[in-house]
Design a protein around this motif. Structure first.
Motif, PDB file in Angstrom:
ATOM      1  N   HIS A  49      29.686   8.300  30.501  1.00 53.31           N
ATOM      2  CA  HIS A  49      28.774   7.203  30.809  1.00 53.31           C
ATOM      3  C   HIS A  49      29.334   5.918  30.219  1.00 53.31           C
ATOM      4  O   HIS A  49      30.255   5.942  29.404  1.00 53.31           O
ATOM      5  CB  HIS A  49      27.363   7.477  30.278  1.00 53.31           C
ATOM      6  N   MET A  50      28.797   4.795  30.644  1.00 48.38           N
ATOM      7  CA  MET A  50      29.284   3.491  30.182  1.00 48.38           C
ATOM      8  C   MET A  50      28.112   2.592  29.830  1.00 48.38           C
ATOM      9  O   MET A  50      27.002   2.752  30.338  1.00 48.38           O
ATOM     10  CB  MET A  50      30.155   2.816  31.254  1.00 48.38           C
ATOM     11  N   HIS A  51      28.378   1.635  28.935  1.00 51.62           N
ATOM     12  CA  HIS A  51      27.418   0.598  28.586  1.00 51.62           C
ATOM     13  C   HIS A  51      28.140  -0.748  28.649  1.00 51.62           C
ATOM     14  O   HIS A  51      29.258  -0.874  28.145  1.00 51.62           O
ATOM     15  CB  HIS A  51      26.861   0.790  27.172  1.00 51.62           C
ATOM     16  N   LEU A  52      27.491  -1.715  29.235  1.00 53.54           N
ATOM     17  CA  LEU A  52      28.039  -3.067  29.290  1.00 53.54           C
ATOM     18  C   LEU A  52      26.910  -4.049  29.000  1.00 53.54           C
ATOM     19  O   LEU A  52      25.885  -4.051  29.691  1.00 53.54           O
ATOM     20  CB  LEU A  52      28.651  -3.362  30.663  1.00 53.54           C
ATOM     21  N   CYS A  53      27.106  -4.900  27.989  1.00 58.26           N
ATOM     22  CA  CYS A  53      26.053  -5.816  27.554  1.00 58.26           C
ATOM     23  C   CYS A  53      26.038  -7.052  28.456  1.00 58.26           C
ATOM     24  O   CYS A  53      26.875  -7.946  28.328  1.00 58.26           O
ATOM     25  CB  CYS A  53      26.282  -6.218  26.103  1.00 58.26           C
ATOM     26  N   ILE A  54      25.056  -7.107  29.367  1.00 60.51           N
ATOM     27  CA  ILE A  54      24.941  -8.246  30.285  1.00 60.51           C
ATOM     28  C   ILE A  54      23.660  -9.041  30.040  1.00 60.51           C
ATOM     29  O   ILE A  54      23.378 -10.003  30.742  1.00 60.51           O
ATOM     30  CB  ILE A  54      25.022  -7.799  31.755  1.00 60.51           C
ATOM     31  N   GLY A  55      22.888  -8.618  29.050  1.00 62.12           N
ATOM     32  CA  GLY A  55      21.692  -9.340  28.645  1.00 62.12           C
ATOM     33  C   GLY A  55      21.676  -9.473  27.134  1.00 62.12           C
ATOM     34  O   GLY A  55      22.659  -9.159  26.459  1.00 62.12           O
ATOM     35  N   GLU A  56      20.565  -9.904  26.587  1.00 63.54           N
ATOM     36  CA  GLU A  56      20.472 -10.114  25.147  1.00 63.54           C
ATOM     37  C   GLU A  56      20.190  -8.793  24.437  1.00 63.54           C
ATOM     38  O   GLU A  56      19.153  -8.172  24.649  1.00 63.54           O
ATOM     39  CB  GLU A  56      19.376 -11.128  24.829  1.00 63.54           C
ATOM     40  N   ASN A  57      21.113  -8.356  23.596  1.00 64.00           N
ATOM     41  CA  ASN A  57      20.954  -7.136  22.812  1.00 64.00           C
ATOM     42  C   ASN A  57      20.229  -7.482  21.512  1.00 64.00           C
ATOM     43  O   ASN A  57      20.843  -7.908  20.537  1.00 64.00           O
ATOM     44  CB  ASN A  57      22.325  -6.509  22.525  1.00 64.00           C
ATOM     45  N   LYS A  58      18.917  -7.277  21.493  1.00 63.90           N
ATOM     46  CA  LYS A  58      18.097  -7.733  20.372  1.00 63.90           C
ATOM     47  C   LYS A  58      18.140  -6.801  19.167  1.00 63.90           C
ATOM     48  O   LYS A  58      17.805  -7.195  18.064  1.00 63.90           O
ATOM     49  CB  LYS A  58      16.653  -7.922  20.835  1.00 63.90           C
ATOM     50  N   GLY A  59      18.542  -5.543  19.390  1.00 55.45           N
ATOM     51  CA  GLY A  59      18.598  -4.606  18.281  1.00 55.45           C
ATOM     52  C   GLY A  59      17.448  -3.635  18.253  1.00 55.45           C
ATOM     53  O   GLY A  59      16.952  -3.291  17.180  1.00 55.45           O
ATOM     54  N   GLY A  60      17.030  -3.159  19.421  1.00 51.80           N
ATOM     55  CA  GLY A  60      15.963  -2.180  19.481  1.00 51.80           C
ATOM     56  C   GLY A  60      14.598  -2.768  19.230  1.00 51.80           C
ATOM     57  O   GLY A  60      14.405  -3.990  19.226  1.00 51.80           O
ATOM     58  N   PRO A  61      13.618  -1.910  18.988  1.00 55.54           N
ATOM     59  CA  PRO A  61      12.237  -2.387  18.849  1.00 55.54           C
ATOM     60  C   PRO A  61      12.017  -3.311  17.659  1.00 55.54           C
ATOM     61  O   PRO A  61      11.103  -4.135  17.682  1.00 55.54           O
ATOM     62  CB  PRO A  61      11.436  -1.084  18.691  1.00 55.54           C
ATOM     63  N   GLU A  62      12.837  -3.190  16.622  1.00 57.44           N
ATOM     64  CA  GLU A  62      12.661  -4.050  15.446  1.00 57.44           C
ATOM     65  C   GLU A  62      13.444  -5.353  15.550  1.00 57.44           C
ATOM     66  O   GLU A  62      13.347  -6.203  14.661  1.00 57.44           O
ATOM     67  CB  GLU A  62      13.050  -3.280  14.185  1.00 57.44           C
ATOM     68  N   ARG A  63      14.264  -5.509  16.598  1.00 62.30           N
ATOM     69  CA  ARG A  63      14.975  -6.753  16.897  1.00 62.30           C
ATOM     70  C   ARG A  63      15.764  -7.261  15.682  1.00 62.30           C
ATOM     71  O   ARG A  63      15.614  -8.392  15.242  1.00 62.30           O
ATOM     72  CB  ARG A  63      13.994  -7.818  17.391  1.00 62.30           C
ATOM     73  N   THR A  64      16.605  -6.398  15.165  1.00 60.83           N
ATOM     74  CA  THR A  64      17.320  -6.696  13.924  1.00 60.83           C
ATOM     75  C   THR A  64      18.635  -7.443  14.126  1.00 60.83           C
ATOM     76  O   THR A  64      19.244  -7.873  13.142  1.00 60.83           O
ATOM     77  CB  THR A  64      17.607  -5.387  13.168  1.00 60.83           C
ATOM     78  N   ASN A  65      19.092  -7.588  15.358  1.00 61.58           N
ATOM     79  CA  ASN A  65      20.377  -8.243  15.588  1.00 61.58           C
ATOM     80  C   ASN A  65      20.264  -9.762  15.422  1.00 61.58           C
ATOM     81  O   ASN A  65      19.348 -10.382  15.952  1.00 61.58           O
ATOM     82  CB  ASN A  65      20.912  -7.928  16.984  1.00 61.58           C
TER      83      ASN A  65
END
Length: 296
Positions: free
Chosen positions: A91-107
Motif C-alpha cells: 500500500h502507499m501513502h501520499l500527503c496531499i492535504g494537511e497532516n494534523k497529527g491524528g485526533p490530538e492534532r500534535t503536528n
C-alpha cells in the motif's frame, strides 16, 4: 472544501523546468497546481480508472523502486491529509492535504508544511536529441525534496515491459498523459468530476488488535452496515488497520461530509453506540459526544 467551491477548470501555471541528469538525458517538468482540489481528482482517476496502466515508486540517484498493480486497489481514501491506496501485497501513502497529527492534532505547522505535496508536475525524460523516452508525474514535498513518482504508459513498451520493434511505437498509450496535460497543465478541459471525489464521506472501524484488545470490532462494523442501509445513506464503510487511538477500541472514525469536513474519532463503541453514530451524527449532523475522542 465544499462542493459549491470546487472549480472544474484548472488555471494553468505556465511553468516549465528542465533538470539535466547527465550529458545524454534530462527531465522536462510541466508544473500544475498542487492543491487538494487538483491533486484529488487527478489521483483518484488514475488509481481508480487507470490502475492497470500505471507504475509508481521512487527514483533517486543510484536506485529505482517501481511497483505495479495486479488488480484494482481495494481502497482509495483520505485520512489525516494522506491519500491511502491499498493494493495486493502493498500500500502507499501520499500527503496531499494537511497532516494534523491524528485526533490530538500534535503536528506543528512546520511539520505539516514539510510533509505535504508543495509542487507537482507532469514529467518527460528526454534523450540527447530532445526526444521523449518516458512519461510520468513527479511530486515534491514542502522542503523541496522529491517524493513519489507515478510512471505513465510508454508507447515504446509492449506486454511484459518488452520493447516494441524500433520505429513502431504504440502511440495510443500516450492518451493518459495527453488527457492529464489538457486538464491539469493547460486547463483546456474540465476536471471530469462535479466535486473532488476524495471528499466523499466514509466511516471506518479499526480492526487493530492494539485498539480492540480482544473486543469485537466486527459486531460494530456489522451494526454500522445495517444502519447505513436502513437509513439509505450513501456513505462508504471500511475497516482500517490503525486509526491512531490505540487501546481504546473499538474505534470508529468518520471523515465528515459537505455539512462538516471535520474528522471525528469515537472510542469504546458498541453496536448500540454504532447505531447512534449513524442515525445521530451521519443522519442529523449531531455528534455522539460521550464517546468522542479527545474529550473537550
Amino acid at each position: 472544501m465544499t462542493a459549491n467551491t470546487f472549480q472544474r477548470r484548472v488555471t494553468p501555471l505556465n511553468k516549465i523546468d528542465i533538470e539535466r541528469l547527465d550529458e545524454d538525458n534530462l527531465f522536462e517538468y510541466e508544473d500544475f497546481p498542487a492543491t487538494f482540489d487538483v491533486l484529488g481528482p487527478m489521483l483518484h482517476s488514475l488509481f481508480q480508472e487507470h490502475w492497470q496502466e500505471l507504475g509508481l515508486g521512487h527514483v533517486v540517484n543510484g536506485s529505482v523502486l517501481e511497483l505495479e498493480f495486479e488488480a484494482a486497489p481495494t481502497a482509495c481514501w483520505m485520512y489525516d491529509g494522506y491519500l491511502t491506496v491499498i493494493s495486493q501485497g502493498w500500500h502507499m501513502h501520499l500527503c496531499i492535504g494537511e497532516n494534523k497529527g491524528g485526533p490530538e492534532r500534535t503536528n506543528s505547522p512546520a511539520l505539516r508544511q514539510a510533509r505535504q505535496v508543495s509542487r507537482a508536475a507532469l514529467s518527460r525524460q528526454l534523450n540527447a536529441q530532445g526526444k521523449p523516452q518516458s512519461w510520468g508525474i513527479q511530486f515534491w514535498n514542502g522542503e523541496g525534496e522529491k517524493m513519489m513518482s507515478i510512471f505513465l504508459p510508454s508507447p515504446f513498451l509492449g506486454a511484459g515491459e518488452d520493447f516494441l520493434p524500433e520505429h513502431q511505437p504504440d502511440l495510443a498509450k500516450l492518451a493518459v498523459y495527453e488527457n492529464l496535460r489538457q486538464i491539469y497543465v493547460l486547463g483546456t478541459m474540465d476536471i471530469p468530476y462535479e466535486t473532488n471525489p476524495l471528499t466523499r464521506p466514509y466511516i471506518s472501524v479499526c480492526r487493530s488488535t492494539r485498539c480492540n484488545n480482544g473486543r469485537d470490532w466486527q459486531s460494530v462494523y456489522d451494526a454500522i452496515a445495517v444502519e447505513l442501509k436502513a437509513a439509505n445513506l450513501d456513505i462508504d464503510l471500511t475497516a482500517a488497520g490503525c486509526l491512531q487511538v490505540c487501546k481504546m477500541g473499538p474505534i470508529v472514525f468518520y471523515s465528515g461530509d459537505d455539512r462538516d469536513r471535520e474528522h471525528t474519532w469515537y472510542t469504546r463503541v458498541t453496536p448500540d453506540v454504532a447505531k447512534e453514530i449513524v442515525t445521530q451524527h451521519l443522519g442529523e449532523n449531531q455528534k455522539v459526544t460521550r464517546h468522542l475522542y479527545p474529550q473537550s
